[in-house]
Design a protein around this motif. Structure first.
Motif, mmCIF file in Angstrom:
data_model
loop_
_atom_site.group_PDB
_atom_site.id
_atom_site.type_symbol
_atom_site.label_atom_id
_atom_site.label_comp_id
_atom_site.label_asym_id
_atom_site.label_seq_id
_atom_site.Cartn_x
_atom_site.Cartn_y
_atom_site.Cartn_z
ATOM 1 N N ILE A 1 3.804 30.702 13.730
ATOM 2 C CA ILE A 1 3.674 31.860 12.844
ATOM 3 C C ILE A 1 3.467 31.407 11.409
ATOM 4 C CG2 ILE A 1 4.922 33.831 11.858
ATOM 5 C CD1 ILE A 1 6.236 34.165 14.643
ATOM 6 N N PHE A 2 4.277 30.437 10.946
ATOM 7 C CA PHE A 2 4.149 29.953 9.571
ATOM 8 C C PHE A 2 2.799 29.277 9.328
ATOM 9 C CE2 PHE A 2 9.018 29.487 9.676
ATOM 10 C CZ PHE A 2 9.178 30.780 9.209
ATOM 11 N N ALA A 3 2.260 28.640 10.370
ATOM 12 C CA ALA A 3 0.984 27.943 10.221
ATOM 13 C C ALA A 3 -0.198 28.911 10.141
ATOM 14 C CB ALA A 3 0.783 26.973 11.390
ATOM 15 N N ARG A 4 -0.065 30.102 10.722
ATOM 16 C CA ARG A 4 -1.206 31.008 10.840
ATOM 17 C C ARG A 4 -1.116 32.269 9.988
ATOM 18 N NH1 ARG A 4 -1.958 30.849 17.487
ATOM 19 N NH2 ARG A 4 -2.206 28.570 17.640
ATOM 20 N N ILE A 5 0.088 32.638 9.576
ATOM 21 C CA ILE A 5 0.272 33.914 8.868
ATOM 22 C C ILE A 5 0.896 33.661 7.505
ATOM 23 C CG2 ILE A 5 1.347 36.201 8.980
ATOM 24 C CD1 ILE A 5 1.429 35.940 11.999
ATOM 25 N N ARG A 6 0.409 34.362 6.499
ATOM 26 C CA ARG A 6 0.953 34.222 5.154
ATOM 27 C C ARG A 6 2.403 34.690 5.092
ATOM 28 N NH1 ARG A 6 -3.922 36.706 1.380
ATOM 29 N NH2 ARG A 6 -5.357 34.909 1.539
ATOM 30 N N VAL A 7 3.161 34.058 4.211
ATOM 31 C CA VAL A 7 4.566 34.423 4.031
ATOM 32 C C VAL A 7 4.686 35.886 3.614
ATOM 33 C CG1 VAL A 7 6.610 34.044 2.590
ATOM 34 C CG2 VAL A 7 5.369 32.094 3.543
ATOM 35 N N SER A 8 3.803 36.347 2.747
ATOM 36 C CA SER A 8 3.868 37.740 2.293
ATOM 37 C C SER A 8 3.703 38.715 3.457
ATOM 38 C CB SER A 8 2.790 38.012 1.242
ATOM 39 O OG SER A 8 1.498 37.713 1.738
ATOM 40 N N THR A 9 2.834 38.385 4.392
ATOM 41 C CA THR A 9 2.621 39.248 5.561
ATOM 42 C C THR A 9 3.846 39.249 6.469
ATOM 43 O OG1 THR A 9 0.258 38.763 5.491
ATOM 44 C CG2 THR A 9 1.109 39.707 7.532
ATOM 45 N N ILE A 10 4.459 38.089 6.635
ATOM 46 C CA ILE A 10 5.663 37.992 7.468
ATOM 47 C C ILE A 10 6.782 38.843 6.875
ATOM 48 C CG2 ILE A 10 7.424 36.429 8.368
ATOM 49 C CD1 ILE A 10 5.313 34.197 8.283
ATOM 50 N N LEU A 11 6.942 38.780 5.568
ATOM 51 C CA LEU A 11 7.977 39.579 4.902
ATOM 52 C C LEU A 11 7.693 41.076 5.029
ATOM 53 C CD1 LEU A 11 8.571 37.499 1.635
ATOM 54 C CD2 LEU A 11 9.939 37.498 3.736
ATOM 55 N N LEU A 12 6.416 41.450 5.016
ATOM 56 C CA LEU A 12 6.057 42.867 5.178
ATOM 57 C C LEU A 12 6.416 43.381 6.567
ATOM 58 C CD1 LEU A 12 2.649 43.065 3.297
ATOM 59 C CD2 LEU A 12 4.753 44.274 2.695
ATOM 60 N N VAL A 13 6.288 42.538 7.581
ATOM 61 C CA VAL A 13 6.682 42.933 8.935
ATOM 62 C C VAL A 13 8.186 43.233 8.970
ATOM 63 C CG1 VAL A 13 6.947 42.132 11.318
ATOM 64 C CG2 VAL A 13 4.812 41.690 10.085
ATOM 65 N N VAL B 1 14.936 32.796 7.838
ATOM 66 C CA VAL B 1 14.221 31.583 8.240
ATOM 67 C C VAL B 1 12.937 31.420 7.425
ATOM 68 C CG1 VAL B 1 13.033 30.412 10.133
ATOM 69 C CG2 VAL B 1 15.223 31.532 10.539
ATOM 70 N N THR B 2 12.238 32.504 7.170
ATOM 71 C CA THR B 2 11.003 32.419 6.381
ATOM 72 C C THR B 2 11.288 31.918 4.973
ATOM 73 O OG1 THR B 2 9.974 34.213 7.641
ATOM 74 C CG2 THR B 2 9.025 33.709 5.485
ATOM 75 N N MET B 3 12.339 32.450 4.347
ATOM 76 C CA MET B 3 12.669 32.005 2.995
ATOM 77 C C MET B 3 13.185 30.562 2.995
ATOM 78 S SD MET B 3 11.678 34.240 0.940
ATOM 79 C CE MET B 3 12.300 33.321 -0.466
ATOM 80 N N ALA B 4 13.971 30.178 4.006
ATOM 81 C CA ALA B 4 14.442 28.789 4.097
ATOM 82 C C ALA B 4 13.256 27.843 4.253
ATOM 83 C CB ALA B 4 15.401 28.640 5.275
ATOM 84 N N TYR B 5 12.296 28.231 5.085
ATOM 85 C CA TYR B 5 11.085 27.428 5.303
ATOM 86 C C TYR B 5 10.285 27.322 4.001
ATOM 87 C CZ TYR B 5 6.230 26.560 6.717
ATOM 88 O OH TYR B 5 4.952 26.081 6.807
ATOM 89 N N TYR B 6 10.076 28.440 3.323
ATOM 90 C CA TYR B 6 9.266 28.440 2.107
ATOM 91 C C TYR B 6 9.918 27.589 1.017
ATOM 92 C CZ TYR B 6 6.479 30.063 -1.822
ATOM 93 O OH TYR B 6 5.650 30.094 -2.909
ATOM 94 N N ILE B 7 11.220 27.733 0.836
ATOM 95 C CA ILE B 7 11.935 26.954 -0.178
ATOM 96 C C ILE B 7 11.857 25.469 0.138
ATOM 97 C CG2 ILE B 7 14.238 26.459 -1.116
ATOM 98 C CD1 ILE B 7 14.806 29.504 -0.742
#
Length: 391
Positions: free
Chosen positions: A256-268, A305-311
């Motif tokens: 998911i992180f490789a294919r989808i933008r972080v902003s889109t994941i947060l919107l979901v 998890v998304t924020m931990a990954y991004y940081i």
């Protein structure tokens, strides 16, 4: 160096099993000893207030320590000992002090554990963090069900169970490879670097607003469920559903992180929040709550998890622990304060269902604002790129 992953897996199993005991059943315990929603809200908001002050301290110590492992061990020992002091009195003032002491140690455990785990996985190019973090999902689910049955007759035993789980965490962390603080060798970097990263601040801000609504959920969901006629055992089953719903995201997190933008994941995650809180506002049976709990797997785990990954990917190595604890400060500190304290007052005046509907509205408005800000930022980037090509 051959790194074994089972200590990390066990750490997440035990730490989130402890979270299931403490986070889910502490409001039930306060209700059991006779506190009203305002007092419960006050107690649950004071801990996060301490977390706001404690998180930067532990983050800075982690970045400067010879070993981040030693800081994590101190946090685990402190929270376990504090838990054992809880049942000595049911006086309101005493519990105010205890929740402050406990939270001073407990809230930074997750950020520090994530920092160490992500660094080990990156350094040795090992398995996905999502797969390791899944241990927490199953630990939370199993303990929600197990302690849900125990809590029907022995709610006060939660503190002893929690302390035992912290001992298990300590044993697991002792098997971790040592991770040094990146500023321990003399290389210093100001935390102001984090605040100058506009995209990081935008993502943290959006996550914070959604976590405010989650803060209300964590504080008052047990009372909400009870008001619908659900008992502690059924409450445990509802938490099992919410926990297991995290598995699909954790299994495919790397893809998911490789294919989808972080902003889109947060919107979901935001869209799921809007729907979930609106449904909570209209449901009148505890059995209808159970399927709605599956939406939890698109909210909490996705945000954390998304924020931990991004940081971990975008913050300088000298500030990784500070970056994770700053996010923890917002999500486990400020967001929980607003969700529990303001939520307690609002619940007393409006009722739990109405507050859940307001939470749905907050999530919707913040989502629309986030979309607008992201769109404007991308337009500016496009214009800047065009101007550079033109010159």
């Amino acid at each position: 160096m051959n790194v074994r992953l089972y200590p990390f897996l066990l750490f997440y199993v035990f730490i989130y099993a402890g979270n299931a005991v403490y986070g889910t059943f502490l409001p039930v315990y306060f209700q059991h000893i006779g506190f009203d929603p305002i007092r419960i809200g006050t107690l649950l908001s004071l801990g996060p207030l301490v977390a706001i002050m404690a998180q930067p301290v532990w983050g800075a110590l982690g970045d400067r320590a010879r070993s981040k492992n030693s800081i994590l061990l101190l946090l685990l020992a402190g929270s376990g000992i504090a838990a054992l002091l809880y049942p000595l009195s049911t006086m309101f003032v005493y519990l105010l002090v205890m929740i402050c002491l406990f939270t001073f140690f407990q809230t930074s455990i997750f950020a520090m554990g994530d920092t160490i785990t992500l660094e080990v996985l990156d350094r040795h190019r090992l398995a996905s963090f999502g797969l390791i973090r899944m241990g927490g999902t199953f630990g939370f689910a199993a303990m929600s069900l197990l302690f849900g049955a125990i809590a029907q007759q022995h709610i006060g035993s939660m503190f002893y169970v929690y302390a035992l789980l912290m001992v298990c965490c300590v044993l697991a962390v002792l098997r971790f490879p040592t991770i040094a603080g990146h500023q321990s060798s003399g290389s210093k970097m100001s935390t102001r670097v984090l605040f100058r990263d506009r995209l990081l601040m935008l993502y943290m801000g959006f996550s914070f607003i959604l976590q405010v609504t989650l803060g209300y959920y964590y504080a008052f969901y047990p009372m909400y469920f009870s008001s619908l006629g659900g008992d502690s055992l059924l409450l445990g089953w509802s938490m099992v559903i919410s926990s297991l719903s995290e598995v699909p995201f954790l299994l495919y997190a790397n893809k998911i992180f490789a294919r989808i933008r972080v902003s889109t994941i947060l919107l979901v995650a935001a869209a799921a929040s809007v729907v979930r809180w609106a449904l909570f506002a209209v449901i009148d049976s505890p059995y209808w709550v159970l399927p709605v709990q599956a939406l939890h797997g698109l909210i909490f785990i996705v945000l954390t998890v998304t924020m931990a990954y991004y940081i971990n990917k975008h913050v300088p190595k000298e500030l990784k622990a500070s970056g994770q604890t700053l996010h923890g400060l917002l999500t486990l500190g400020a967001a929980r304060i607003i969700g529990s304290f303001a939520g307690g007052i609002a619940t007393q005046q409006l009722g739990i269902r109405t507050v859940f509907m307001y939470n749905s509205g907050i999530a919707l408005c913040s989502t629309l604002a986030f979309i607008l800000i992201v769109w404007r930022m991308r337009n500016r980037q496009t214009q800047t790129a065009d101007e550079r090509r033109g010159s």
